[in-house]
Design a protein around this motif. Structure first.
Motif, PDB file in Angstrom:
ATOM      1  N   LEU A  60       0.830  -1.200   0.000  1.00 24.66           N
ATOM      2  CA  LEU A  60       0.000   0.000   0.000  1.00 24.66           C
ATOM      3  C   LEU A  60       0.870   1.258   0.000  1.00 24.66           C
ATOM      4  O   LEU A  60       0.558   2.248  -0.691  1.00 24.66           O
ATOM      5  CB  LEU A  60      -0.929  -0.007   1.213  1.00 24.66           C
ATOM      6  CG  LEU A  60      -1.975  -1.128   1.257  1.00 24.66           C
ATOM      7  CD1 LEU A  60      -2.866  -0.964   2.487  1.00 24.66           C
ATOM      8  CD2 LEU A  60      -2.815  -1.161  -0.005  1.00 24.66           C
ATOM      9  N   LYS A  61       1.959   1.235   0.736  1.00 25.92           N
ATOM     10  CA  LYS A  61       2.883   2.370   0.703  1.00 25.92           C
ATOM     11  C   LYS A  61       3.522   2.512  -0.665  1.00 25.92           C
ATOM     12  O   LYS A  61       3.770   3.631  -1.135  1.00 25.92           O
ATOM     13  CB  LYS A  61       3.962   2.182   1.778  1.00 25.92           C
ATOM     14  CG  LYS A  61       3.434   2.292   3.207  1.00 25.92           C
ATOM     15  CD  LYS A  61       4.532   2.014   4.226  1.00 25.92           C
ATOM     16  CE  LYS A  61       3.982   2.060   5.649  1.00 25.92           C
ATOM     17  NZ  LYS A  61       5.037   1.727   6.651  1.00 25.92           N
ATOM     18  N   ALA A  62       3.780   1.396  -1.314  1.00 26.01           N
ATOM     19  CA  ALA A  62       4.389   1.438  -2.650  1.00 26.01           C
ATOM     20  C   ALA A  62       3.442   2.058  -3.670  1.00 26.01           C
ATOM     21  O   ALA A  62       3.886   2.770  -4.580  1.00 26.01           O
ATOM     22  CB  ALA A  62       4.802   0.032  -3.084  1.00 26.01           C
ATOM     23  N   VAL A  63       2.141   1.791  -3.564  1.00 23.05           N
ATOM     24  CA  VAL A  63       1.177   2.418  -4.476  1.00 23.05           C
ATOM     25  C   VAL A  63       1.275   3.936  -4.379  1.00 23.05           C
ATOM     26  O   VAL A  63       1.345   4.639  -5.399  1.00 23.05           O
ATOM     27  CB  VAL A  63      -0.265   1.959  -4.162  1.00 23.05           C
ATOM     28  CG1 VAL A  63      -1.273   2.780  -4.955  1.00 23.05           C
ATOM     29  CG2 VAL A  63      -0.427   0.480  -4.481  1.00 23.05           C
ATOM     30  N   GLN A  64       1.293   4.457  -3.169  1.00 29.99           N
ATOM     31  CA  GLN A  64       1.391   5.901  -2.997  1.00 29.99           C
ATOM     32  C   GLN A  64       2.700   6.433  -3.559  1.00 29.99           C
ATOM     33  O   GLN A  64       2.739   7.511  -4.176  1.00 29.99           O
ATOM     34  CB  GLN A  64       1.266   6.261  -1.513  1.00 29.99           C
ATOM     35  CG  GLN A  64       1.152   7.758  -1.251  1.00 29.99           C
ATOM     36  CD  GLN A  64      -0.113   8.342  -1.855  1.00 29.99           C
ATOM     37  OE1 GLN A  64      -1.223   7.923  -1.532  1.00 29.99           O
ATOM     38  NE2 GLN A  64       0.031   9.314  -2.755  1.00 29.99           N
ATOM     39  N   ALA A  65       3.787   5.692  -3.374  1.00 31.57           N
ATOM     40  CA  ALA A  65       5.088   6.126  -3.893  1.00 31.57           C
ATOM     41  C   ALA A  65       5.094   6.153  -5.420  1.00 31.57           C
ATOM     42  O   ALA A  65       5.669   7.070  -6.028  1.00 31.57           O
ATOM     43  CB  ALA A  65       6.191   5.204  -3.377  1.00 31.57           C
ATOM     44  N   ILE A  66       4.476   5.175  -6.056  1.00 32.01           N
ATOM     45  CA  ILE A  66       4.406   5.158  -7.523  1.00 32.01           C
ATOM     46  C   ILE A  66       3.666   6.389  -8.034  1.00 32.01           C
ATOM     47  O   ILE A  66       4.084   7.024  -9.007  1.00 32.01           O
ATOM     48  CB  ILE A  66       3.707   3.862  -8.001  1.00 32.01           C
ATOM     49  CG1 ILE A  66       4.588   2.649  -7.716  1.00 32.01           C
ATOM     50  CG2 ILE A  66       3.384   3.939  -9.494  1.00 32.01           C
ATOM     51  CD1 ILE A  66       3.860   1.329  -7.859  1.00 32.01           C
ATOM     52  N   ILE A  67       2.575   6.727  -7.377  1.00 31.04           N
ATOM     53  CA  ILE A  67       1.804   7.905  -7.778  1.00 31.04           C
ATOM     54  C   ILE A  67       2.601   9.179  -7.522  1.00 31.04           C
ATOM     55  O   ILE A  67       2.700  10.055  -8.395  1.00 31.04           O
ATOM     56  CB  ILE A  67       0.458   7.930  -7.021  1.00 31.04           C
ATOM     57  CG1 ILE A  67      -0.412   6.748  -7.487  1.00 31.04           C
ATOM     58  CG2 ILE A  67      -0.261   9.250  -7.241  1.00 31.04           C
ATOM     59  CD1 ILE A  67      -1.665   6.545  -6.661  1.00 31.04           C
ATOM     60  N   ASP A  68       3.190   9.307  -6.342  1.00 30.11           N
ATOM     61  CA  ASP A  68       3.942  10.521  -5.992  1.00 30.11           C
ATOM     62  C   ASP A  68       5.136  10.728  -6.917  1.00 30.11           C
ATOM     63  O   ASP A  68       5.471  11.869  -7.265  1.00 30.11           O
ATOM     64  CB  ASP A  68       4.427  10.427  -4.542  1.00 30.11           C
ATOM     65  CG  ASP A  68       3.292  10.509  -3.533  1.00 30.11           C
ATOM     66  OD1 ASP A  68       2.180  10.927  -3.921  1.00 30.11           O
ATOM     67  OD2 ASP A  68       3.510  10.123  -2.369  1.00 30.11           O
ATOM     68  N   PRO A  83      -4.909   8.789 -14.903  1.00 27.14           N
ATOM     69  CA  PRO A  83      -5.894   9.473 -14.047  1.00 27.14           C
ATOM     70  C   PRO A  83      -6.958   8.526 -13.486  1.00 27.14           C
ATOM     71  O   PRO A  83      -7.409   8.691 -12.343  1.00 27.14           O
ATOM     72  CB  PRO A  83      -6.514  10.521 -14.976  1.00 27.14           C
ATOM     73  CG  PRO A  83      -5.495  10.738 -16.044  1.00 27.14           C
ATOM     74  CD  PRO A  83      -4.841   9.404 -16.243  1.00 27.14           C
ATOM     75  N   TYR A  84      -7.342   7.557 -14.289  1.00 29.33           N
ATOM     76  CA  TYR A  84      -8.332   6.563 -13.861  1.00 29.33           C
ATOM     77  C   TYR A  84      -7.801   5.751 -12.677  1.00 29.33           C
ATOM     78  O   TYR A  84      -8.512   5.522 -11.686  1.00 29.33           O
ATOM     79  CB  TYR A  84      -8.639   5.668 -15.058  1.00 29.33           C
ATOM     80  CG  TYR A  84      -9.634   4.559 -14.848  1.00 29.33           C
ATOM     81  CD1 TYR A  84     -10.877   4.794 -14.267  1.00 29.33           C
ATOM     82  CD2 TYR A  84      -9.328   3.260 -15.266  1.00 29.33           C
ATOM     83  CE1 TYR A  84     -11.788   3.767 -14.106  1.00 29.33           C
ATOM     84  CE2 TYR A  84     -10.241   2.232 -15.114  1.00 29.33           C
ATOM     85  CZ  TYR A  84     -11.472   2.486 -14.531  1.00 29.33           C
ATOM     86  OH  TYR A  84     -12.372   1.463 -14.376  1.00 29.33           O
ATOM     87  N   ILE A  85      -6.555   5.341 -12.760  1.00 26.76           N
ATOM     88  CA  ILE A  85      -5.929   4.566 -11.684  1.00 26.76           C
ATOM     89  C   ILE A  85      -5.774   5.414 -10.433  1.00 26.76           C
ATOM     90  O   ILE A  85      -6.116   4.983  -9.318  1.00 26.76           O
ATOM     91  CB  ILE A  85      -4.568   4.020 -12.154  1.00 26.76           C
ATOM     92  CG1 ILE A  85      -4.764   2.974 -13.252  1.00 26.76           C
ATOM     93  CG2 ILE A  85      -3.777   3.440 -10.985  1.00 26.76           C
ATOM     94  CD1 ILE A  85      -3.492   2.588 -13.964  1.00 26.76           C
ATOM     95  N   VAL A  86      -5.263   6.619 -10.602  1.00 27.46           N
ATOM     96  CA  VAL A  86      -5.029   7.495  -9.452  1.00 27.46           C
ATOM     97  C   VAL A  86      -6.348   7.822  -8.751  1.00 27.46           C
ATOM     98  O   VAL A  86      -6.432   7.817  -7.510  1.00 27.46           O
ATOM     99  CB  VAL A  86      -4.310   8.780  -9.894  1.00 27.46           C
ATOM    100  CG1 VAL A  86      -4.225   9.777  -8.741  1.00 27.46           C
ATOM    101  CG2 VAL A  86      -2.916   8.456 -10.419  1.00 27.46           C
TER     102      VAL A  86
END
Length: 376
Positions: A60-68, A83-86
């Motif tokens: 879950l932390k990795a998902v946020q890091a990929i987006i950031d 945008p759909y994924i985010v």
């Protein structure tokens, strides 16, 4: 962790079919294999439970890091889908399940081989078939298995936001159909209204800008046992951000369901005891490694290199997009190499299923072996 040889139940085929498993034999060989089982202690089960919860949190932390850090191109995700994924992540679109594949011999810490975050199968085997096997064969023992109960709990909660749900998958696969029907059955038990259709039966109503089923009923929520990377490349894929049906698994799981998550996890949490060193193809690892395509399934196109020795499988997932992961030997039980699949349901560790093969590469026909545990 011990591997114990057993005599199968005399009517084992009928018994597993009675609980919904009609794919117990593949290409003439037993896929469900109760000629052996794995025995654990309560302490070992606690280690697996803790490792699964820990890996889920890291992901879950990795998902946020990929987006950031805008790492979508590195994961081969098309620009139009970002945008759909985010949006699905920011809305915390719910996730039903995932399966961490672990290398472990019962001592030390389990190591993550990969995360089946989007379309994991072997759920019916793990949640139901091995539970009934346990009741028949080891009624005084226990099993790391709350899969069925946690699925019911998830659907009961999900029903509050969405009372009806379409289930779609590939009807030509007995294994996929069996797992999909099991999931649908748990949803029905929890009170949802469900409809079943094949993935190629999903229609697009251009006038009303919505997806429809064969009866032209709108698809407002869809559970799809079909990979996101395939779905995005279907003819109707670009319409998903327009219609925005509720999706299970949600779009953000695409960030976790390809092998690119392995080097990202290692970069974020270097030297974590449950992770193996991993790099993208532009930073190849020295020493013994496993090369994996970014998108691959069922052990296809995997290469294991140990010194001058190379073992590899063919398949349709080749190409230039690979990751490299440090090779860690699987346990070897007289030529049987098990991989522990540890399930996460509704964000909670829920149990394990074990697949084993005569090689270190677990493939589509690798056998499912039941397990139990006893007090230390």
């Amino acid at each position: 962790m011990q591997r114990i040889a057993l005599t199968p139940r005399t009517d084992w085929q009928q018994r597993v079919e009675a609980v919904g498993m009609n794919y117990h034999t593949l290409d003439g060989d037993a896929y469900w294999d109760e000629s052996a089982c794995y025995r654990f202690t309560t302490n070992q089960i606690d280690v697996l439970d803790d490792a699964t919860a820990e890996l889920h949190g890291l992901c879950l932390k990795a998902v946020q890091a990929i987006i950031d850090r805008n790492l979508f191109k590195q994961l081969l995700i098309p620009d139009w889908a970002v945008p759909y994924i985010v949006d699905s992540w920011e809305r915390r679109a719910p996730s039903v399940y995932g399966r961490f594949d672990l290398a472990w011999d019962g001592s030390g810490q389990p190591k993550l081989l990969e995360y089946n975050a989007d379309t994991p199968t072997a759920l019916l085997e793990a949640g139901v078939v091995q539970w009934f096997w346990l009741r028949d064969c080891f009624p005084d023992a226990d099993q790391f298995n709350s899969i069925h109960e946690k699925l019911l709990g998830f659907w009961q909660h999900y029903r509050q936001r969405q009372p009806s749900l379409h289930f779609a998958g590939v009807d030509t696969s007995d294994e996929d159909s069996g797992n999909l029907e099991y999931l649908r059955d748990t949803a029905v038990q929890a009170g949802l209204q469900t409809q079943r259709l094949a993935i190629d039966q999903i229609g697009w109503d251009a006038g009303k800008q919505r997806f429809v089923d064969l009866r032209n009923n709108p698809i407002r929520a869809l559970f799809k046992l079909y990979p996101w990377e395939w779905l995005l490349h279907e003819e109707f894929g670009p319409y998903l951000p327009q219609a925005r049906p509720a999706m299970l698994e949600p779009p953000w799981k695409l960030l976790l369901s390809n092998k690119g998550i392995l080097p990202i996890l290692w970069e974020l949490f270097t030297d974590h005891p449950n992770l193996l060193p991993a790099n993208f193809a532009d930073q190849p690892l020295l020493g013994n490694y496993v090369r994996k395509p970014l998108y691959s399934r069922e052990g296809a196109n995997i290469q294991i290199r140990r010194g001058s020795s190379v073992v590899e499988t063919d398949g349709s997932y080749g190409g230039a997009a690979y990751i490299y992961q440090r090779h860690t030997p699987l346990p070897d039980f007289a030529g049987n190499f098990p991989v522990i699949g540890s399930w996460i349901i509704a964000g909670q560790p829920a149990g394990i299923g074990i697949r084993e093969d005569k090689t270190e590469i677990t493939g589509n026909n690798s056998r499912f072996i039941p397990h139990y545990f006893v007090e230390n």
